[in-house]
Design an enzyme around this catalytic site. Structure first.
Site, PDB file in Angstrom:
ATOM      1  N   CYS A   1       0.841  -1.190   0.000  1.00 16.33           N
ATOM      2  CA  CYS A   1       0.000   0.000   0.000  1.00 16.33           C
ATOM      3  C   CYS A   1       0.880   1.246   0.000  1.00 16.33           C
ATOM      4  CB  CYS A   1      -0.889   0.015   1.241  1.00 16.33           C
ATOM      5  SG  CYS A   1      -1.829  -1.511   1.482  1.00 16.33           S
TER       6      CYS A   1
ATOM      7  N   LEU B   1       0.668   5.463   0.319  1.00 19.94           N
ATOM      8  CA  LEU B   1      -0.143   6.618   0.696  1.00 19.94           C
ATOM      9  C   LEU B   1       0.624   7.894   0.398  1.00 19.94           C
ATOM     10  CD1 LEU B   1      -1.487   5.450   4.191  1.00 19.94           C
ATOM     11  CD2 LEU B   1      -2.635   5.315   1.982  1.00 19.94           C
TER      12      LEU B   1
ATOM     13  N   SER C   1       2.646  -4.355   3.449  1.00 20.33           N
ATOM     14  CA  SER C   1       3.566  -3.235   3.620  1.00 20.33           C
ATOM     15  C   SER C   1       2.753  -1.984   3.331  1.00 20.33           C
ATOM     16  CB  SER C   1       4.728  -3.298   2.632  1.00 20.33           C
ATOM     17  OG  SER C   1       5.461  -4.481   2.802  1.00 20.33           O
ATOM     18  N   CYS C   2       2.997  -0.912   4.067  1.00 25.03           N
ATOM     19  CA  CYS C   2       2.307   0.352   3.827  1.00 25.03           C
ATOM     20  C   CYS C   2       3.319   1.463   4.008  1.00 25.03           C
ATOM     21  CB  CYS C   2       1.127   0.517   4.778  1.00 25.03           C
ATOM     22  SG  CYS C   2       0.111   1.968   4.405  1.00 25.03           S
ATOM     23  N   VAL C   3       3.530   2.232   2.960  1.00 25.80           N
ATOM     24  CA  VAL C   3       4.537   3.288   3.012  1.00 25.80           C
ATOM     25  C   VAL C   3       3.960   4.594   2.477  1.00 25.80           C
ATOM     26  CG1 VAL C   3       6.470   1.678   2.788  1.00 25.80           C
ATOM     27  CG2 VAL C   3       5.463   2.676   0.743  1.00 25.80           C
TER      28      VAL C   3
END
Length: 123
Positions: free
Chosen positions: A76, A78, A102-104
């Protein structure tokens, strides 16, 4: 390899496929908040854009013969980590199986959208 393509998700806006099946895995390209019906960005806030991203992912999964429960990994992106709580709440309604993630935060996303999500699913 088999390429996945559906009119129910946005067409690729570059030299890539909407998704590729290799073996028993679907590798779906990152989805942004483009409404496939009109080619426009859906909404100007994180809520509307995240909902459209999830619809686009759902369309690709369906085309591949899968659904959200088949997703094993998401990545993901953002534009603003300040949107994380709202994004996460919507994301959680779709990915109830809790795949690896994973979210970065990134500096800029295509078409200046607020979020992008890519998935890997087992078929």
């Amino acid at each position: 390899m088999k390429k996945i393509s559906t009119e129910k998700a946005p067409a690729a806006i570059g030299p890539y496929s909407q998704g590729v099946i290799s073996g028993n895995l679907l590798f779906a390209s990152g989805q942004i908040a483009i409404n496939p019906a009109n080619g426009e960005i859906e909404g100007d806030d994180i809520t509307a854009q995240t909902e459209q991203v999830m619809k686009n992912i759902g369309a690709l999964l369906t085309e591949a013969g899968a659904d959200y429960s088949n997703v094993i990994k998401t990545t993901c992106f953002l534009a603003d980590m300040g949107d994380f709580a709202v994004f996460n709440e919507i994301y959680g309604r779709y990915f109830t199986q809790k795949p690896a993630r994973s979210c970065v935060a990134v500096k800029t996303l295509p078409k200046n959208v607020l979020c992008e999500v890519e998935v890997i699913a087992e078929l």
